[in-house]
Design a protein around this motif. Structure first.
Motif, PDB file in Angstrom:
ATOM      1  N   ARG C 112     -10.436 -46.039  16.561  1.00 33.46           N
ATOM      2  CA  ARG C 112     -10.337 -44.590  16.645  1.00 33.46           C
ATOM      3  C   ARG C 112     -10.455 -44.009  18.023  1.00 33.46           C
ATOM      4  NH1 ARG C 112      -7.011 -43.039  14.153  1.00 33.46           N
ATOM      5  NH2 ARG C 112      -6.814 -44.436  12.424  1.00 33.46           N
ATOM      6  N   PHE C 113     -11.100 -44.734  18.895  1.00 35.31           N
ATOM      7  CA  PHE C 113     -11.325 -44.157  20.214  1.00 35.31           C
ATOM      8  C   PHE C 113     -10.468 -44.860  21.236  1.00 35.31           C
ATOM      9  CE2 PHE C 113     -15.039 -41.634  19.236  1.00 35.31           C
ATOM     10  CZ  PHE C 113     -15.530 -42.236  18.093  1.00 35.31           C
ATOM     11  N   SER C 114     -10.211 -44.147  22.323  1.00 38.12           N
ATOM     12  CA  SER C 114      -9.636 -44.877  23.442  1.00 38.12           C
ATOM     13  C   SER C 114     -10.585 -44.696  24.610  1.00 38.12           C
ATOM     14  CB  SER C 114      -8.244 -44.349  23.766  1.00 38.12           C
ATOM     15  OG  SER C 114      -8.319 -43.136  24.447  1.00 38.12           O
ATOM     16  N   PHE C 115     -10.879 -45.781  25.261  1.00 40.57           N
ATOM     17  CA  PHE C 115     -11.847 -45.755  26.344  1.00 40.57           C
ATOM     18  C   PHE C 115     -11.534 -46.908  27.279  1.00 40.57           C
ATOM     19  CE2 PHE C 115     -14.012 -49.306  24.359  1.00 40.57           C
ATOM     20  CZ  PHE C 115     -13.737 -49.109  23.013  1.00 40.57           C
ATOM     21  N   PRO C 116     -11.991 -46.759  28.511  1.00 37.25           N
ATOM     22  CA  PRO C 116     -11.670 -47.808  29.483  1.00 37.25           C
ATOM     23  C   PRO C 116     -12.268 -49.139  29.059  1.00 37.25           C
ATOM     24  CG  PRO C 116     -13.258 -46.263  30.381  1.00 37.25           C
ATOM     25  CD  PRO C 116     -12.757 -45.654  29.118  1.00 37.25           C
ATOM     26  N   GLY C 117     -11.468 -50.202  29.240  1.00 33.86           N
ATOM     27  CA  GLY C 117     -11.947 -51.530  28.883  1.00 33.86           C
ATOM     28  C   GLY C 117     -11.788 -51.844  27.416  1.00 33.86           C
ATOM     29  N   LYS C 118     -11.111 -50.957  26.694  1.00 33.84           N
ATOM     30  CA  LYS C 118     -11.015 -51.189  25.237  1.00 33.84           C
ATOM     31  C   LYS C 118     -10.299 -52.482  24.921  1.00 33.84           C
ATOM     32  CE  LYS C 118      -8.279 -49.168  21.529  1.00 33.84           C
ATOM     33  NZ  LYS C 118      -7.953 -47.939  20.819  1.00 33.84           N
ATOM     34  N   ASN C 119      -9.134 -52.670  25.524  1.00 30.98           N
ATOM     35  CA  ASN C 119      -8.385 -53.882  25.208  1.00 30.98           C
ATOM     36  C   ASN C 119      -9.101 -55.129  25.680  1.00 30.98           C
ATOM     37  OD1 ASN C 119      -6.285 -52.792  23.793  1.00 30.98           O
ATOM     38  ND2 ASN C 119      -5.047 -52.395  25.612  1.00 30.98           N
ATOM     39  N   ALA C 120      -9.750 -54.999  26.835  1.00 31.94           N
ATOM     40  CA  ALA C 120     -10.455 -56.162  27.344  1.00 31.94           C
ATOM     41  C   ALA C 120     -11.586 -56.552  26.406  1.00 31.94           C
ATOM     42  CB  ALA C 120     -10.995 -55.866  28.741  1.00 31.94           C
ATOM     43  N   LEU C 121     -12.355 -55.552  25.949  1.00 25.82           N
ATOM     44  CA  LEU C 121     -13.466 -55.850  25.045  1.00 25.82           C
ATOM     45  C   LEU C 121     -12.966 -56.433  23.732  1.00 25.82           C
ATOM     46  CD1 LEU C 121     -15.960 -52.914  25.578  1.00 25.82           C
ATOM     47  CD2 LEU C 121     -16.347 -55.346  25.928  1.00 25.82           C
ATOM     48  N   ALA C 122     -11.870 -55.839  23.244  1.00 24.07           N
ATOM     49  CA  ALA C 122     -11.319 -56.365  21.990  1.00 24.07           C
ATOM     50  C   ALA C 122     -10.939 -57.827  22.151  1.00 24.07           C
ATOM     51  CB  ALA C 122     -10.110 -55.543  21.575  1.00 24.07           C
ATOM     52  N   PHE C 123     -10.350 -58.126  23.285  1.00 22.06           N
ATOM     53  CA  PHE C 123      -9.928 -59.494  23.525  1.00 22.06           C
ATOM     54  C   PHE C 123     -11.127 -60.427  23.643  1.00 22.06           C
ATOM     55  CE2 PHE C 123      -7.120 -62.752  24.512  1.00 22.06           C
ATOM     56  CZ  PHE C 123      -7.617 -63.471  25.582  1.00 22.06           C
ATOM     57  N   VAL C 124     -12.146 -59.965  24.333  1.00 23.88           N
ATOM     58  CA  VAL C 124     -13.337 -60.798  24.488  1.00 23.88           C
ATOM     59  C   VAL C 124     -13.954 -61.103  23.123  1.00 23.88           C
ATOM     60  CG1 VAL C 124     -15.721 -60.753  25.274  1.00 23.88           C
ATOM     61  CG2 VAL C 124     -13.915 -60.116  26.837  1.00 23.88           C
ATOM     62  N   LEU C 125     -14.035 -60.062  22.301  1.00 23.51           N
ATOM     63  CA  LEU C 125     -14.568 -60.261  20.954  1.00 23.51           C
ATOM     64  C   LEU C 125     -13.787 -61.329  20.209  1.00 23.51           C
ATOM     65  CD1 LEU C 125     -15.516 -56.881  19.307  1.00 23.51           C
ATOM     66  CD2 LEU C 125     -16.788 -59.004  19.232  1.00 23.51           C
ATOM     67  N   LEU C 126     -12.460 -61.197  20.289  1.00 24.39           N
ATOM     68  CA  LEU C 126     -11.613 -62.150  19.587  1.00 24.39           C
ATOM     69  C   LEU C 126     -11.814 -63.558  20.132  1.00 24.39           C
ATOM     70  CD1 LEU C 126      -9.431 -62.241  17.423  1.00 24.39           C
ATOM     71  CD2 LEU C 126      -7.751 -62.106  19.242  1.00 24.39           C
ATOM     72  N   SER C 127     -11.958 -63.659  21.436  1.00 21.63           N
ATOM     73  CA  SER C 127     -11.958 -64.985  22.048  1.00 21.63           C
ATOM     74  C   SER C 127     -13.163 -65.816  21.631  1.00 21.63           C
ATOM     75  CB  SER C 127     -11.899 -64.859  23.570  1.00 21.63           C
ATOM     76  OG  SER C 127     -13.048 -64.177  24.023  1.00 21.63           O
ATOM     77  N   PHE C 128     -14.252 -65.147  21.220  1.00 21.69           N
ATOM     78  CA  PHE C 128     -15.405 -65.930  20.798  1.00 21.69           C
ATOM     79  C   PHE C 128     -15.078 -66.830  19.622  1.00 21.69           C
ATOM     80  CE2 PHE C 128     -19.187 -65.266  23.099  1.00 21.69           C
ATOM     81  CZ  PHE C 128     -19.077 -64.046  23.728  1.00 21.69           C
ATOM     82  N   ARG C 129     -14.142 -66.331  18.783  1.00 21.42           N
ATOM     83  CA  ARG C 129     -13.812 -67.124  17.610  1.00 21.42           C
ATOM     84  C   ARG C 129     -13.125 -68.405  17.986  1.00 21.42           C
ATOM     85  NH1 ARG C 129     -11.571 -68.952  13.574  1.00 21.42           N
ATOM     86  NH2 ARG C 129     -11.214 -68.211  11.516  1.00 21.42           N
ATOM     87  N   PHE C 130     -12.511 -68.390  19.142  1.00 20.66           N
ATOM     88  CA  PHE C 130     -11.581 -69.469  19.438  1.00 20.66           C
ATOM     89  C   PHE C 130     -12.113 -70.501  20.405  1.00 20.66           C
ATOM     90  CE2 PHE C 130      -9.080 -67.417  16.703  1.00 20.66           C
ATOM     91  CZ  PHE C 130      -8.551 -66.211  17.111  1.00 20.66           C
ATOM     92  N   VAL C 131     -13.358 -70.418  20.717  1.00 24.93           N
ATOM     93  CA  VAL C 131     -13.907 -71.451  21.581  1.00 24.93           C
ATOM     94  C   VAL C 131     -14.026 -72.732  20.763  1.00 24.93           C
ATOM     95  CG1 VAL C 131     -15.865 -72.119  22.982  1.00 24.93           C
ATOM     96  CG2 VAL C 131     -15.211 -69.731  22.814  1.00 24.93           C
ATOM     97  N   PRO C 132     -13.554 -73.832  21.286  1.00 24.32           N
ATOM     98  CA  PRO C 132     -13.682 -75.084  20.538  1.00 24.32           C
ATOM     99  C   PRO C 132     -15.151 -75.400  20.306  1.00 24.32           C
ATOM    100  CG  PRO C 132     -12.347 -75.374  22.514  1.00 24.32           C
ATOM    101  CD  PRO C 132     -12.903 -74.015  22.584  1.00 24.32           C
ATOM    102  N   PHE C 133     -15.458 -75.794  19.095  1.00 23.57           N
ATOM    103  CA  PHE C 133     -16.880 -75.940  18.776  1.00 23.57           C
ATOM    104  C   PHE C 133     -17.556 -77.002  19.641  1.00 23.57           C
ATOM    105  CE2 PHE C 133     -17.444 -79.952  16.552  1.00 23.57           C
ATOM    106  CZ  PHE C 133     -16.163 -80.302  16.184  1.00 23.57           C
ATOM    107  N   ILE C 134     -16.752 -77.942  20.138  1.00 28.14           N
ATOM    108  CA  ILE C 134     -17.330 -79.006  20.961  1.00 28.14           C
ATOM    109  C   ILE C 134     -18.026 -78.431  22.183  1.00 28.14           C
ATOM    110  CG2 ILE C 134     -16.812 -81.107  22.176  1.00 28.14           C
ATOM    111  CD1 ILE C 134     -15.598 -81.713  19.839  1.00 28.14           C
TER     112      ILE C 134
END
Lengths: 467, 299, 289
Positions: C112-134
């Protein structure tokens, strides 16, 4: 009034019954613990301490679990345990040992595993415990009851490249595993196939089985991991070279590409490719064992105690049809089977060393191991008295019409730990198995594949600082 | 009046960050172990030789480039991901379209579609292994023999192993893709379809010009998740082929696992994991850009 | 076109649909059926060649899970299975609940909001899922041991956030973005604060989407294997780790592994049946529009 006295009577009867039951139960417990109480030590000297045991999923561990409450009654020590299948178990175990946090006090290990755990000082020798009269009643424990070869296998002086059988004792063996050939006696007799005495005869026998009976002539492990080379393969190779060849020479240089090893590998892989199952490259130990048990293989050269499965009428299609022989050696070779024992050891990081030793002593005592074999199929026993116990002997003597016991007895005369002691044995085995895959899929001839493997092993040993 | 509006304005500026805070804090704790893993990748760290621990800068990474297995694993990682995503999203789209249409029994089918998701990948792999396993004892080959197909060497040949892993992975994850796409299909309003029908468009044209464009954010979402998971696929491969035969199904995660958990060479294992992570980050970044563009175009 | 030809066309279409449905069902359900059959077989039947569809069924495998007695000659499991089941329930429900609690505000912010760093934060959030568990697991294991989180439900719930939180945020974000702005504006004009908008408009309208996210998140948690293997001990193992305990050293108890799988699938089945109505009605805002 009468109702009240009736009620009272009922209560009294119930109480007596309960008491009687309780007494009877604890009498049973006392009976179970009677043998242990004969030991002239104070079992309760570590009372109140806690232990966590790391166990590999195994008939022996299965047998221990119902007995743990007994151990608690005997010693007052609280026992927690963790059980996992072999691969996952070792992963977790090494993670814990490497952090030295002492999560596991007692561990299941074995000779080749100890080579990894001793150099970084992760496990402690047991001799001090054995020789301490306050902790061990040696007359009662009867260390000499164990087969000498097994005790020797668990000794190591810590020197890379040798020294097995000397030095401190790091673990007490709970079973014995050597490698023999199991074959379909019925098929061999029907088609007049000779029980092989050399690898070439083995390939021929496999060929004949496949041609005549339509099943795989031989089944064997084939995954690209050490298990594939560690059982029947290396035993046959040692026999082929009359016990004079090792995967590392005395300068610790890899010797997988030795001419004799190359010839043997060509023969063995050729046999598997020609007469083995199409999915050999993916067969785990249980795939090979189950294939033979289901009647889908003519021969299998693997762990001796798999016979308990082959001869189990409830699930085996070949019970009573199996013959047992030594793994074929070479033209002038005599058998030199490999050897493995699961054994209990103690982690250095544990805070309750005496409690840990009391557990090990209890778990490897004669009645505990006997129960494991009789009730839970823990084969082959590591104590001679168990093998000669009539109940055990009766079962094992029936296997293969007696050929099992005879073969194993002969095998044990020369069976030894088949590897050169060094901490990277597992890695070496994995590299070796992958070389076999290169040969099997005809990506390169055996000589090249093994030479490449040797090079890789040398590199690893150098990186690890062993050479 | 103006002061309250100004106050509310300032609060609104920080509000999104506040809303994001719990999620970020929860995950921030994971940065430390990851940082540690990253640090290990620059060291020579063998679990069983703790006294040989030393900093080696980029040696682990440089050695990787010279390791032939690494290049094969990289090739397999990328190739498998491409195949898996194409197969799963393609099939998933077909299934979603099928279930979206008014066919009899679709609610029952939709309910059953969830079933593969309920079984852990490890068990799925083991059960498929039993079904495929030995060429004679496997139920699949047994059934195939009734229709005259030769027994397939599922796991014993290099090609067979790759196909088998693909099948098992697809079986487990097709429902996930189908669900997401089905949800997206049902979110599309009816007006564009009406307009297209008025314009005389046939079903294929409608698919191409109405459905797919409007569905594109969801397609990209499905592609993203499947791609990310396929790059890192582990459980299925480990439980069936363990990376074989002959390294045919070894991807970077399997390789990292071998180095870390089988051979206890943590430094190298972590380096491989970090390389895989970089790969994943690159691909996901590209896909996220795509998603942004797709969702903007449908607003 | 004649009516006969039309009805012929319709027949062909119906047959095609039926065949496709059957194929889809078969493909989806057959392995499950096979697991069910395996769980009812005795050991001999399981490894028999050729594989048998006809056999005498037995409930031994199921009773072994709960009762853990030794039956006959083959050693059976110990009755740890009920505990593993409870662990799975506790940890999965806890992880999903935590993810939803943290995920709803986060998704709201991103949608709902637009704010600086929004896309970057969204991407960072997503990237946590994708770290190889090793890359994680061993350092995480070391950390957990030091913090005392090893072998605790709380520790697992926290670790599982790696699996569910990014997924939850992104899924919810997509669904939140489906809600037309007009409705939200209307609510705001009516005097609702953003919290009111959230509670009165966004959540109810995206309830189907939330349900789907919860189910999928629950399933991801339930099926996790590698994290609990390292981070849990016997007291907190979930069913996934428990199920592989049927691989013993001298045999594999396929029947009991199959039975464990079936039993472990039941909660997920129940959950998806409960929320079935939302999925069937459609994860949709189309109705709203």
């Amino acid at each position: 009034m009468r109702a009240k006295s009736q009620w009272l009577l009922a209560q009294l009867c119930a109480t007596f019954l309960l008491l009687g039951g309780y007494l009877d139960a604890s009498a049973q417990d006392e009976q179970a613990l009677a043998y242990y109480r004969q030991a002239k030590i104070n079992w309760r000297q570590a009372e109140g301490q806690s232990l966590t045991i790391g166990l590999n999923k195994h008939p022996f561990t299965e047998s221990l679990l119902p007995l743990i409450p007994e151990f608690r009654r005997l010693t007052g020590i609280n026992v927690e345990y963790l059980i996992l299948p072999e691969n996952e178990y070792f992963t977790k175990l090494v993670a814990d040992l490497s952090q030295q946090r002492g999560e596991f006090s007692v561990i299941m290990t074995g000779p080749m595993r100890n080579w990894q755990y001793v150099p970084p000082d992760w496990i402690i020798p047991l001799d001090d415990f054995l020789n301490n009269p306050k902790l061990t009643d040696r007359d009662w424990f009867k260390l000499e009851d164990f087969y000498p070869a097994l005790i020797a296998a668990n000794r190591w002086n810590g020197k890379t490249g040798g020294g097995v059988g000397e030095g401190p004792l790091y673990s007490i063996p709970v079973l014995e595993e050597s490698y023999i050939l199991a074959y379909r006696k019925d098929i061999f007799e029907q088609y007049n196939i000779k029980v092989p005495a050399t690898i070439e005869e083995m390939a021929e026998a496999a060929r004949l089985v496949k041609k005549n009976a339509g099943i795989a002539g031989i089944v064997a492990r084939g995954t690209p991991t050490i298990g594939t080379v560690a059982t029947g393969f290396i035993s046959g190779l040692k026999g082929y070279t009359d016990g004079k060849w090792s995967e590392l020479d005395d300068k610790l240089a890899a010797n997988l590409h030795d001419a004799r090893s190359v010839k043997y590998t060509e023969a063995w892989v050729g046999m598997v490719r020609e007469s083995g199952p199409p999915n050999w490259a993916n067969m785990q130990w249980y795939d090979a064992m189950e294939a033979f048990t289901a009647g889908q293989g003519g021969m299998i050269a693997d762990a001796d105690f798999f016979a308990a499965n082959y001869e189990d009428p409830k699930k085996s299609k070949v019970a009573g049809k199996v013959g047992y022989a030594l793994i074929p050696a070479g033209p002038d070779g005599s058998p030199h089977s490999g050897l493995w024992t699961w054994a209990l050891g103690i982690s250095k990081a544990t805070k309750n060393k005496e409690a840990a030793w009391l557990f090990v002593q209890w778990a490897t005592a004669q009645p505990t191991l006997l129960n494991a074999t009789i009730g839970y199929r823990n084969y082959n026993p590591s104590r001679a008295s168990i093998s000669s116990d009539p109940r055990v002997h009766e079962v094992m003597a029936a296997w293969g019409g007696g050929s099992y016991l005879k073969t194993v007895a002969k095998n044990l005369e020369t069976a030894r730990v088949a590897w050169v002691p060094q901490p990277e044995r597992t890695r070496l085995g994995d590299i070796w198995a992958r070389a076999l895959h290169e040969v099997y899929f005809q990506r390169m001839p055996a000589a090249d594949a093994l030479k490449k493997a040797s090079g890789e092993v040398d590199k690893v040993l150098k990186e690890a600082g062993i050479k | 009046m103006t002061s309250t509006r100004r106050r509310r304005g300032r609060r609104d500026r920080y509000l999104p960050y506040l809303l994001l805070a719990p999620a970020l804090i929860l995950l921030a704790g994971m940065l430390y172990p990851f940082g540690l893993g990253l640090y290990y990748s620059f060291t020579s760290y063998w679990l069983q030789y703790p006294n040989r621990f030393r900093f080696v800068w980029f040696d682990n990474y440089i050695d990787l480039l010279g390791e032939p297995l690494f290049l094969r694993a990289l090739e397999f990682t990328l190739g498998f991901t491409l195949l898996a995503v194409l197969l799963q999203v393609g099939l998933g789209l077909a299934v979603a379209l099928f279930l979206h249409a008014r066919i009899p029994g679709r609610s029952a089918i939709r309910a059953l579609m969830l079933m593969p998701l309920m079984i852990p990948p490890v068990i799925t792999a083991l059960m498929w292994k039993i079904m495929m396993a030995s060429t004679n004892a496997g139920i699949l080959n047994h059934l195939f023999s009734f229709v005259g197909v030769d027994p397939i060497n599922w796991f014993g040949s290099t090609q067979g192993a790759i196909v088998s892993v693909l099948i098992i992975d697809t079986w487990g994850n097709l429902p996930f893709v189908a669900l997401i796409l089905l949800g997206g299909l049902q979110a599309i309003p009816t007006e564009p379809y009406e307009a297209a029908r008025v314009d005389g468009a046939g079903p294929i044209a409608m698919l191409r010009y109405v459905t797919l464009p409007l569905l594109s954010p969801f397609i990209v979402l499905a592609v993203t998740f499947r791609a990310m998971d396929s790059l890192r696929i582990f459980d299925v491969i480990y439980a069936t082929t363990a990376g074989g035969p002959n390294d045919a199904t070894t991807n970077l995660q399997i390789m990292a696992y071998q180095y870390s958990f089988q051979w206890y060479q943590m430094g190298k294992g972590m380096a491989q994991a970090v390389v895989l992570l970089l790969l994943v980050v690159m691909v996901s970044y590209l896909l996220m850009r795509l998603w942004n563009r797709a969702s903007e175009s449908t607003q | 076109m004649t009516s006969a030809a039309k009805s012929y066309q319709r027949l062909v279409r119906q047959v095609a649909i039926a065949l496709a449905s059957i194929a889809l069902l078969l493909w989806t359900v057959f392995p499950f059926l096979w697991i069910l059959l395996t769980s009812l077989k005795s050991p001999a039947d399981i490894i028999s060649v050729p594989p048998s569809f006809v056999f005498t069924p037995t409930l031994d495998n199921y009773s072994a899970l709960v009762v853990g007695e030794q039956r006959g000659q083959y050693s059976s499991t110990r009755p740890d299975f009920p505990r593993f089941f409870m662990n799975s329930l506790i940890v999965s429900l806890g992880a999903v609940a935590l993810s939803v609690a943290a995920g709803i505000p986060a998704a709201c912010a991103l949608a709902r909001f637009s704010f600086p760093g929004k896309n970057a934060l969204a991407f960072v959030l997503l990237s946590f899922r994708f770290v190889p568990f090793i890359a994680f697991v061993i350092p995480l294991y070391i950390l957990y041991q030091r913090l005392g989180l090893y072998n605790t439900h709380a520790g697992l719930i926290l670790a599982y956030q790696l699996i569910t939180l990014p997924f939850t945020v992104w899924m919810l974000r997509s669904f939140f973005m489906e809600i037309p702005l007009e409705i939200q504006e209307a609510a705001k004009i009516d005097g609702c604060s953003w919290l009111g908008v959230l509670g009165r408009v966004i959540l109810p309208l995206s309830a189907p989407g939330i349900s789907v996210t919860v189910i999928l998140g629950f399933m991801f948690c339930w099926n996790a294997f590698n994290y609990p293997l390292m981070l849990a001990g016997r007291q907190t193992f979930p069913v996934t780790v428990g199920a592989i305990q049927f691989i013993s050293y001298e045999q594999v108890l396929w029947g009991q592994m199959a039975a464990a799988t079936i039993v472990a699938a039941v909660p997920q089945l129940l959950l998806s049946l409960m929320v079935q109505q939302y999925i069937v009605r459609g994860l949709t805002m189309g109705a709203v529009k």
